[in-house]
Enzyme design. Structure first.
Site, PDB file in Angstrom:
ATOM      1  N   LYS A  36      33.116  42.949  32.456  1.00 53.10           N
ATOM      2  CA  LYS A  36      34.496  42.431  32.459  1.00 53.10           C
ATOM      3  C   LYS A  36      34.801  41.781  33.819  1.00 53.10           C
ATOM      4  CE  LYS A  36      36.162  47.016  33.828  1.00 53.10           C
ATOM      5  NZ  LYS A  36      36.732  48.286  33.309  1.00 53.10           N
ATOM      6  N   TYR A 255      48.030  35.982  64.265  1.00 50.11           N
ATOM      7  CA  TYR A 255      49.451  36.046  63.906  1.00 50.11           C
ATOM      8  C   TYR A 255      50.096  37.316  64.416  1.00 50.11           C
ATOM      9  CZ  TYR A 255      49.079  31.960  60.893  1.00 50.11           C
ATOM     10  OH  TYR A 255      48.913  30.689  60.427  1.00 50.11           O
ATOM     11  N   MET A 303      44.837  33.260  56.356  1.00 53.01           N
ATOM     12  CA  MET A 303      44.500  32.763  55.022  1.00 53.01           C
ATOM     13  C   MET A 303      43.062  32.236  54.973  1.00 53.01           C
ATOM     14  SD  MET A 303      46.335  29.779  52.754  1.00 53.01           S
ATOM     15  CE  MET A 303      47.844  30.666  52.420  1.00 53.01           C
TER      16      MET A 303
HETATM   17  C1  PLP Z   1      35.718  49.276  33.511  1.00 49.34           C
HETATM   18  C2  PLP Z   1      35.336  50.290  32.502  1.00 49.34           C
HETATM   19  C3  PLP Z   1      34.114  50.972  32.598  1.00 49.34           C
HETATM   20  C4  PLP Z   1      33.201  50.851  33.807  1.00 49.34           C
HETATM   21  O1  PLP Z   1      33.719  51.654  34.843  1.00 49.34           O
HETATM   22  P1  PLP Z   1      32.918  51.811  36.245  1.00 49.34           P
HETATM   23  O2  PLP Z   1      33.740  52.786  37.006  1.00 49.34           O
HETATM   24  O3  PLP Z   1      32.928  50.453  36.876  1.00 49.34           O
HETATM   25  O4  PLP Z   1      31.561  52.279  35.891  1.00 49.34           O
HETATM   26  C5  PLP Z   1      33.760  51.821  31.567  1.00 49.34           C
HETATM   27  N1  PLP Z   1      34.574  52.011  30.511  1.00 49.34           N
HETATM   28  C6  PLP Z   1      35.765  51.395  30.394  1.00 49.34           C
HETATM   29  C7  PLP Z   1      36.621  51.666  29.213  1.00 49.34           C
HETATM   30  C8  PLP Z   1      36.185  50.526  31.389  1.00 49.34           C
HETATM   31  O5  PLP Z   1      37.385  49.915  31.274  1.00 49.34           O
END
Ligand code: PLP
Length: 359
Positions: A36, A255, A303
């Site tokens: 993801k 800054y 930035m």
């Molecule tokens: C993001 C996610 C994972 C992976 O989690 P990690 O801590 O990165 O291993 C597994 N299951 C679900 C449902 C997630 O949303």
């Protein structure tokens, strides 16, 4: 043309190495590689290619899932938030995408939609209180899903809130007990473990493990470093010094003049700022590598630039290479300094940073 040196190098052999670490910990389970958020900022298509040995991919962006199918990936593709509209169900059907079913509104959509074949992961909320059916709603949801003959393979699923926390064991055990007691009567495959549970709790491995951060070389555990876990960094973020300032006692840098020196120093200005994805909250003292030597941030992150103290760095000059995190400087160290987690830093590298692949 000399281009701006802000750069992210993605080491695909490190990604494959980390997959082998998952396999060593969970030799019996199938691996659902979590890609993801563009594979936690690493590029989901190239990550999927490198992780082709995995049994499945999990993500929540439908367009990326379709691109995976278009690229020829035949593995299970699990959409972690399922479908959002009834119209999307046709795409799941057509492209054999697997949906997490976590809410009754999705069951209503399934009852309205026409489709031929859908595999689902049914998610139980065992105490994280994010997604999933409450334990007392679970059997009803299962009955409805099982009475729909177009729903084929069902996998039972939950997600842990604290499997990597030193003081998380009590909540973890409550979640596991809850899941096991409600699902005991079903002879169905199961998926529970994220990276932290893969490493800490072998009894959760079951049919599918769901590693994310450990694939990318971040530690999911509060009390162990990635190196101690045998994980290698996949993303190395670097840039170069583009200016040097020699400052005197009492001079300020950046800054608001937050940093003031107590003695003459040499300051290197690095072409990398928060618009590239460096955390603005990293304080003075946060480590960086200049010419392979340890140095540190001084003053506010801008930035487009940040300042480092190179007084003690040998041969620091315009053009000297700077590593912000990755090889030789764990992303977890920078995350700690900035009071965040590696996930946020890895996902946060922005589009203007040049990328290349090392395999
Ligand atoms: C993001 C996610 C994972 C992976 O989690 P990690 O801590 O990165 O291993 C597994 N299951 C679900 C449902 C997630 O949303």
């Amino acid at each position: 043309m000399m281009s701006r040196p802000a750069h992210a190098l993605i080491d695909l052999s490190a990604l494959q190495h980390n997959l082998s670490v998952v396999r060593q910990h969970a030799p019996q389970a199938r691996i659902m590689a979590v890609i993801k958020a563009n594979a936690y900022g690493h590029g989901f298509l190239q990550a999927a290619k490198a992780l082709n040995e995995a049994g499945g991919f999990a993500l929540l962006e439908l367009d990326a899932a379709l691109q995976l199918r278009q690229a020829g990936f035949k593995q299970t593709i699990l959409l972690l938030e399922g479908f959002f509209t009834e119209a999307e169900i046709a795409l799941f059907d057509q492209h054999q995408l697997t949906a997490v079913i976590h809410h009754s509104s999705q069951i209503d959509m399934l009852n309205q939609a026409t489709f031929k074949h859908l595999d689902v992961f049914v998610k139980m909320n065992t105490g994280m209180n994010r997604l999933g059916f409450q334990p007392d709603e679970f059997h009803a949801a299962m009955n409805t899903l099982r009475s729909n003959k177009n729903i084929q393979n069902i996998t039972l699923m939950t997600h842990f809130a604290s499997a990597g926390d030193v003081e998380g064991e009590q909540q973890f055990n409550q979640q596991l007990d809850c899941f096991n007691s409600i699902t005991e009567k079903y002879q169905l495959p199961r998926s529970l473990a994220n990276s932290a549970a893969i490493l800490n709790y072998p009894t959760t491995h079951e049919n599918w493990v769901r590693p994310g951060i450990m694939l990318y070389g971040g530690s999911p555990l509060e009390n162990k470093t990635a190196e101690e876990l045998g994980l290698r960094p996949v993303m190395t973020v670097s840039s170069k010094i583009i200016a040097i300032q020699n400052i005197n006692r009492g001079d300020r840098v950046g800054y608001s003049g937050c940093y003031q020196t107590d003695k003459p120093r040499q300051i290197g200005i690095v072409a990398f700022g928060y618009a590239d994805g460096y955390p603005r909250h990293a304080p003075t003292g946060t480590p960086v590598l200049v010419n392979g030597q340890t140095s540190h941030i001084v003053g506010r992150i801008s930035m487009d630039m940040l300042a480092v103290d190179v007084t003690e760095v040998e041969n620091a000059k315009v053009g000297s290479p700077v590593i912000l995190w990755g090889e030789g400087l764990p992303v977890d160290v920078i995350a700690d300094q900035a009071e965040t987690i590696s996930y946020e830093l890895l996902c946060g590298i922005t589009a203007r940073v040049a990328r290349s692949i090392q395999s």
